[in-house]
Scaffold this active site. Structure first.
Site, PDB file in Angstrom:
ATOM      1  N   ALA A  70       0.863  -1.177   0.000  1.00 43.29           N
ATOM      2  CA  ALA A  70       0.000   0.000   0.000  1.00 43.29           C
ATOM      3  C   ALA A  70       0.898   1.226   0.000  1.00 43.29           C
ATOM      4  O   ALA A  70       2.093   1.128   0.287  1.00 43.29           O
ATOM      5  CB  ALA A  70      -0.873  -0.012   1.249  1.00 43.29           C
ATOM      6  N   GLY A  94       0.658  -5.185   0.774  1.00 39.03           N
ATOM      7  CA  GLY A  94      -0.481  -5.208  -0.158  1.00 39.03           C
ATOM      8  C   GLY A  94      -0.117  -5.809  -1.493  1.00 39.03           C
ATOM      9  O   GLY A  94      -0.975  -6.357  -2.198  1.00 39.03           O
ATOM     10  N   GLU A 153      -0.558  -9.370  -1.067  1.00 46.44           N
ATOM     11  CA  GLU A 153      -2.008  -9.618  -0.913  1.00 46.44           C
ATOM     12  C   GLU A 153      -2.708  -9.594  -2.280  1.00 46.44           C
ATOM     13  O   GLU A 153      -3.606 -10.397  -2.539  1.00 46.44           O
ATOM     14  CB  GLU A 153      -2.588  -8.589   0.062  1.00 46.44           C
ATOM     15  CG  GLU A 153      -2.124  -8.835   1.501  1.00 46.44           C
ATOM     16  CD  GLU A 153      -2.416  -7.688   2.429  1.00 46.44           C
ATOM     17  OE1 GLU A 153      -3.021  -7.927   3.493  1.00 46.44           O
ATOM     18  OE2 GLU A 153      -2.057  -6.535   2.096  1.00 46.44           O
ATOM     19  N   GLU A 201       4.493  -5.472   7.214  1.00 48.15           N
ATOM     20  CA  GLU A 201       3.681  -4.443   7.860  1.00 48.15           C
ATOM     21  C   GLU A 201       4.047  -4.210   9.328  1.00 48.15           C
ATOM     22  O   GLU A 201       4.012  -3.072   9.811  1.00 48.15           O
ATOM     23  CB  GLU A 201       2.185  -4.817   7.770  1.00 48.15           C
ATOM     24  CG  GLU A 201       1.569  -4.640   6.394  1.00 48.15           C
ATOM     25  CD  GLU A 201       1.683  -5.878   5.516  1.00 48.15           C
ATOM     26  OE1 GLU A 201       0.992  -5.937   4.482  1.00 48.15           O
ATOM     27  OE2 GLU A 201       2.482  -6.782   5.834  1.00 48.15           O
TER      28      GLU A 201
HETATM   29  N1  T1G Z   1       4.643   3.417  -0.110  1.00 48.31           N
HETATM   30  C1  T1G Z   1       5.114   4.648  -0.437  1.00 48.31           C
HETATM   31  N2  T1G Z   1       6.423   4.913  -0.771  1.00 48.31           N
HETATM   32  C2  T1G Z   1       7.250   3.875  -0.774  1.00 48.31           C
HETATM   33  C3  T1G Z   1       6.834   2.558  -0.426  1.00 48.31           C
HETATM   34  C4  T1G Z   1       5.455   2.350  -0.096  1.00 48.31           C
HETATM   35  N3  T1G Z   1       4.982   1.148   0.209  1.00 48.31           N
HETATM   36  N4  T1G Z   1       7.915   1.750  -0.503  1.00 48.31           N
HETATM   37  C5  T1G Z   1       8.943   2.524  -0.884  1.00 48.31           C
HETATM   38  N5  T1G Z   1       8.564   3.793  -1.046  1.00 48.31           N
HETATM   39  C6  T1G Z   1       9.394   4.929  -1.490  1.00 48.31           C
HETATM   40  C7  T1G Z   1      10.506   5.268  -0.506  1.00 48.31           C
HETATM   41  O1  T1G Z   1      10.069   6.150   0.475  1.00 48.31           O
HETATM   42  C8  T1G Z   1      11.535   5.910  -1.432  1.00 48.31           C
HETATM   43  O2  T1G Z   1      11.110   7.221  -1.682  1.00 48.31           O
HETATM   44  C9  T1G Z   1      11.385   5.113  -2.717  1.00 48.31           C
HETATM   45  O3  T1G Z   1      10.081   4.522  -2.657  1.00 48.31           O
HETATM   46  C10 T1G Z   1      12.395   4.019  -2.866  1.00 48.31           C
HETATM   47  O4  T1G Z   1      12.380   3.242  -1.684  1.00 48.31           O
HETATM   48  C11 T1G Z   1      -2.542  -3.181   2.776  1.00 48.31           C
HETATM   49  C12 T1G Z   1      -1.155  -1.975   4.863  1.00 48.31           C
HETATM   50  C13 T1G Z   1      10.375  -1.893  -1.643  1.00 48.31           C
HETATM   51  C14 T1G Z   1      12.230  -2.990  -0.534  1.00 48.31           C
HETATM   52  O5  T1G Z   1       6.463  -2.037   3.975  1.00 48.31           O
HETATM   53  O6  T1G Z   1      10.671  -2.062   2.014  1.00 48.31           O
HETATM   54  O7  T1G Z   1       0.923  -2.822   2.228  1.00 48.31           O
HETATM   55  O8  T1G Z   1      12.993   8.427  -0.658  1.00 48.31           O
HETATM   56  O9  T1G Z   1      14.714   3.790  -0.935  1.00 48.31           O
HETATM   57  O10 T1G Z   1      16.021   0.378  -0.942  1.00 48.31           O
HETATM   58  O11 T1G Z   1      -1.677  -4.878   4.074  1.00 48.31           O
HETATM   59  O12 T1G Z   1      11.224   0.503  -0.191  1.00 48.31           O
HETATM   60  O13 T1G Z   1      12.973   8.009  -3.117  1.00 48.31           O
HETATM   61  O14 T1G Z   1      11.317   9.584  -2.099  1.00 48.31           O
HETATM   62  O15 T1G Z   1      13.363   1.974   0.208  1.00 48.31           O
HETATM   63  O16 T1G Z   1      15.225  -0.259  -3.240  1.00 48.31           O
HETATM   64  C15 T1G Z   1       3.982  -2.668   3.086  1.00 48.31           C
HETATM   65  C16 T1G Z   1       8.190  -0.771   2.078  1.00 48.31           C
HETATM   66  C17 T1G Z   1       3.230  -1.396   3.122  1.00 48.31           C
HETATM   67  C18 T1G Z   1       7.499  -2.055   1.853  1.00 48.31           C
HETATM   68  C19 T1G Z   1      12.649  -1.005  -1.970  1.00 48.31           C
HETATM   69  N6  T1G Z   1       5.160  -2.518   2.262  1.00 48.31           N
HETATM   70  N7  T1G Z   1       9.255  -0.524   1.134  1.00 48.31           N
HETATM   71  O17 T1G Z   1      13.800  -0.705  -1.251  1.00 48.31           O
HETATM   72  O18 T1G Z   1      14.213   1.661  -2.144  1.00 48.31           O
HETATM   73  S1  T1G Z   1       1.832  -1.522   4.195  1.00 48.31           S
HETATM   74  C20 T1G Z   1       6.332  -2.196   2.803  1.00 48.31           C
HETATM   75  C21 T1G Z   1      10.432  -1.188   1.215  1.00 48.31           C
HETATM   76  C22 T1G Z   1       0.728  -2.502   3.341  1.00 48.31           C
HETATM   77  C23 T1G Z   1      -1.318  -3.820   3.284  1.00 48.31           C
HETATM   78  C24 T1G Z   1      -0.449  -2.962   4.111  1.00 48.31           C
HETATM   79  C25 T1G Z   1      11.502  -0.762   0.252  1.00 48.31           C
HETATM   80  C26 T1G Z   1      11.633  -1.681  -0.971  1.00 48.31           C
HETATM   81  P1  T1G Z   1      12.154   8.371  -1.891  1.00 48.31           P
HETATM   82  P2  T1G Z   1      13.730   2.682  -1.026  1.00 48.31           P
HETATM   83  P3  T1G Z   1      14.925   0.247  -1.925  1.00 48.31           P
END
Ligand code: T1G
Length: 707
Positions: free
Chosen positions: A63, A106, A109, A129
């Site tokens: 998400a 997500g 999911e 999450e």
């Molecule tokens: N939402 C918004 N921005 C995101 C994002 C996300 N999920 N993931 C990454 N970014 C942005 C980050 O801030 C950065 O921005 C750029 O993308 C590159 O990220 C419904 C509720 C995927 C492994 O927890 O673990 O789904 O600084 O520097 O090192 O059940 O990003 O360039 O402006 O980290 O290559 C669950 C979170 C969400 C994954 C890539 N998902 N992301 O790593 O790049 S909750 C997560 C990561 C959810 C559902 C629930 C990592 C990555 P900027 P980065 P990276």
């Protein structure tokens, strides 16, 4: 179709492409685009099956986390991904999910709502999450146990670590690994399953039956131990458990209730702050994307002690050949033996293969001379923490190193400009302050000197990423960010035992607050002699008449340096388990009496407030001076280098929980009691409190000024 989701066709297969850079998050417009595409393809007679794939470097990474704050502030409606997922699952044509990069949260999911999943061999799949203080909120806790089994689902949802594609295949999440072109492989798979009845994940109940209930109890116990203070892991376990008791629809409703309770919690706010804070540290105003990053293909390290050895391992782990110089054979052998032991421990625990260990060891060249240093792109210095020796070594390196070689000192306190003055290349001198053990701790303070070139800063930040570190820029102030704040924190901890608190009270109060360990226990681990030597180095800066801690020096004069000598603030058995030391307690009492310090009962709140508010006050002071670029950077330093609890977001974020005005009021009280030399409020703390502002406001202001 929206530009975020494209629909195309190939050989009767509809291809739905998610294109929302950088990580294809389910931002507004993406779920809607997916739903529209599924509907269109599902009702298209020319389509026999559907493939969904992510454009760019990854499948859906979850998400859109940036939207969570808006949901909590009521600026946008709550998360509603469930209808989209049911539409995918109920699609009359088989839907094949093609996964590369990361299918996280997500993203997984969405993948599990599909009828089949194929993945590239290096894909990662996970429900991270809980690292944001929440749980899966789009039926992940209900579909995952149906595919991977309850035990695996509990592990993935409660602890948040991803699994690789091959493991996902073995547990039943993925149906095929595609070597080579993923889209081609997915379309081929789709052709195979076209026209065949597709199983809906929600209808797969077999793995939910006959579950050994101890799997939940064990996970709760493990979460209480390894995720101490965090509430999301237990919440995730409860949601997966619900899947074994309730129908799919009831289970989803239970999950949504738990998810929303987490999302609106202080812990989630703090952990989402930590997520973005860590991603924000690399943004340095004077370093733009145009600032050249210098090539680092060969490295060298001076000093094979605990820090030098760990630093050499970092370079070797990143594939960079590294020369490792020590003054004497015995010390060199000792250093290499420690490196081998560290690698062997990783092999034994299965985190590393023997082949990888041999490969990395092969990249480290131990030696007693500077031979080959003239070819290095960067030389890291990790010798004994004394200015004279550091300057001597830098003068030697300056004479040997090639003109564009970066010289990086691992000093944890000393003046970078003073060290650079021993060279003719101050613009190429920078601090790379690692944290012990350097091959394990993620934090790297990049310390800029007044002459350090922006390209050297850009190169250091990029190198930090290559070495799998979180690199934070710090100004050249005594102790930089982390250690500068640590001084008043440890000072107060020592004053509190002089005033009547026991060593165990002080350690216990901060441990219960959430710190990885109490301040005196941390000093015993680091070695009391380390800070003793530094106090000697800076004795000339102590202001006459200002109270200083008295006991630590006495313990050091008695040769009690903490864990490494078996005695310090506490005493330690062979396994380094601490226990109260009656002799230390007696020494504290005697020292306090001789110094005329009144002893009294000290409450836990006072212990926490004096230590944590001292930290915050010094943090505000160095932020106001520009030693740190953002309050969020200070949080990243303390979360990754000093064991500050992530579910509190870091010391500067924690102020939001207490209230900046309240912190200032307490600081002023302590100033009244203990004097301005120890507790004068930081000007920035006063300015923000009087302006009814927060450190987040301050960072926001700094960011807009920099933009
Ligand atoms: N939402 C918004 N921005 C995101 C994002 C996300 N999920 N993931 C990454 N970014 C942005 C980050 O801030 C950065 O921005 C750029 O993308 C590159 O990220 C419904 C509720 C995927 C492994 O927890 O673990 O789904 O600084 O520097 O090192 O059940 O990003 O360039 O402006 O980290 O290559 C669950 C979170 C969400 C994954 C890539 N998902 N992301 O790593 O790049 S909750 C997560 C990561 C959810 C559902 C629930 C990592 C990555 P900027 P980065 P990276």
């Amino acid at each position: 179709m929206s530009e975020l989701v494209r629909l195309s066709h190939q050989d009767g297969i509809a291809v739905i492409t998610i294109d929302n850079p950088p990580v294809n998050a389910l931002s507004p417009g993406v779920p809607e685009g997916i739903q529209e595409a599924i509907r269109a393809a599902g009702s298209d007679p020319a389509v026999s099956a559907i493939v969904m794939i992510g454009a760019g470097r990854t499948f859906i990474a979850g998400a859109d986390i940036r939207e969570f704050g808006k949901i909590v502030r009521g600026e946008r409606p709550r998360l509603t991904l469930l209808p989209m997922l049911l539409e995918i699952e109920d699609c009359p044509k088989p839907v094949v999910m093609a996964i590369h990069g990361t299918a996280f949260g997500g993203g997984n999911e969405v993948a599990m709502a599909g009828h089949y999943r194929v993945a590239s061999a290096d894909a990662q799949i996970g429900q991270p999450e809980v690292k944001l203080g929440i749980i899966p909120g789009a039926a992940g806790t209900q579909r995952l146990p149906r595919l991977a089994g309850v035990a695996k689902a509990v592990e993935m949802c409660a602890f948040g670590e991803p699994i690789g594609a091959r493991e996902a295949l073995s547990v039943g999440i993925v149906d095929r690994i595609v070597e080579g072109d993923l889209l081609a492989g997915a379309i081929a798979f789709a052709c195979e399953v076209a026209g065949k009845p597709a199983r809906k994940t929600r209808e797969r109940e077999e793995k939910l039956r006959g579950v050994d209930a101890s799997v939940f109890a064990k996970a709760r116990e493990q979460a209480a131990r390894t995720k101490r203070g965090q509430s999301a892991p237990a919440a995730a376990i409860e949601a997966v458990e619900a899947a074994t008791r309730l129908s799919f629809a009831e289970g989803c409703a239970r999950e949504t209730a738990i998810f929303e309770a987490c999302l609106f919690s202080a812990q989630s706010k703090a952990m989402i702050h930590a997520f973005f804070a860590e991603r924000g540290v690399s943004k340095i105003p004077e370093v733009s994307s145009k600032t050249p990053v210098m090539k680092i293909e060969r490295a060298a390290v001076v000093g094979a002690g605990t820090m030098g050895g760990g630093i050499a391992m970092n370079y070797a782990n990143a594939g960079i050949p590294v020369l490792l110089k020590e003054a004497g054979q015995e010390a060199l052998d000792r250093g290499m033996a420690t490196i081998r032991k560290n690698y062997a421990r990783s092999v034994k625990s299965g985190r590393l293969t023997q082949a990888a260990m041999d490969e990395r060891l092969g990249r480290i060249s131990p030696q007693l001379t500077y031979e080959g240093f003239e070819n290095a792109d960067i030389i890291a210095e990790a010798v004994f923490e004394g200015m004279a020796l550091k300057k001597q070594v830098f003068a030697e390196l300056d004479a040997i190193a090639k003109p564009e070689c970066i010289l990086a000192t691992n000093t944890s306190y000393l003046d970078i400009d003073e060290i650079a003055s021993a060279t003719r290349r101050a613009e190429l001198v920078v601090g790379h302050h690692y944290f012990s053990p350097a091959n394990v701790m993620r934090l790297l303070e990049v310390v800029r000197g007044k002459a350090t070139r922006p390209a050297v800063l850009a190169t250091s930040m990029a190198l930090g990423k290559r070495l799998r570190k979180v690199a934070v820029l710090a100004g050249n102030s005594r102790g930089f960010i982390g250690n500068r704040m640590l001084m008043p924190y440890l000072r107060e901890a020592q004053f509190l035992v002089e005033e009547g608190a026991s060593v165990e009270d002080v350690n216990g109060a901060l441990y219960d607050f959430g710190m990885a360990m109490g301040p005196l226990a941390m000093s015993d681990l680091a070695g009391l002699d380390v800070s003793w030597r530094i106090r000697q180095e800076f004795k000339h800066l102590e202001k006459p008449g200002v109270r200083v801690p008295l006991v630590s020096d006495k313990l050091c004069e008695m040769g009690r340096f903490g864990q490494k000598t078996g005695r310090g603030w506490s005493q330690y058995d062979e396994a380094r388990n601490p226990s109260p030391d009656a002799e230390t307690a007696a020494l504290i009492e005697k020292t306090a009496r001789e110094a005329g310090i009144e002893r009294r009962a000290v409450g836990r709140d006072e212990i926490v407030e004096r230590c944590i508010f001292a930290l915050i006050n010094e943090g505000a002071r160095l932020l106001g001076e520009g030693v740190a670029l953002r309050a969020a950077d200070i949080d990243v330093v303390y979360l990754n280098g000093y064991g500050f609890p992530v579910w509190r977001g870091g010391p500067m974020f924690y102020v939001g929980e207490v209230g900046l005005k309240n912190v200032l009021a307490r600081v002023r009280e302590f100033e009244g009691k203990h004097g301005p030399d120890l507790w004068s409020p930081a000007p920035l703390l006063v300015e923000l409190a009087e302006g009814a502002q927060t450190f987040e406001d301050y960072d926001g202001r700094a960011a807009s000024t920099a933009a």
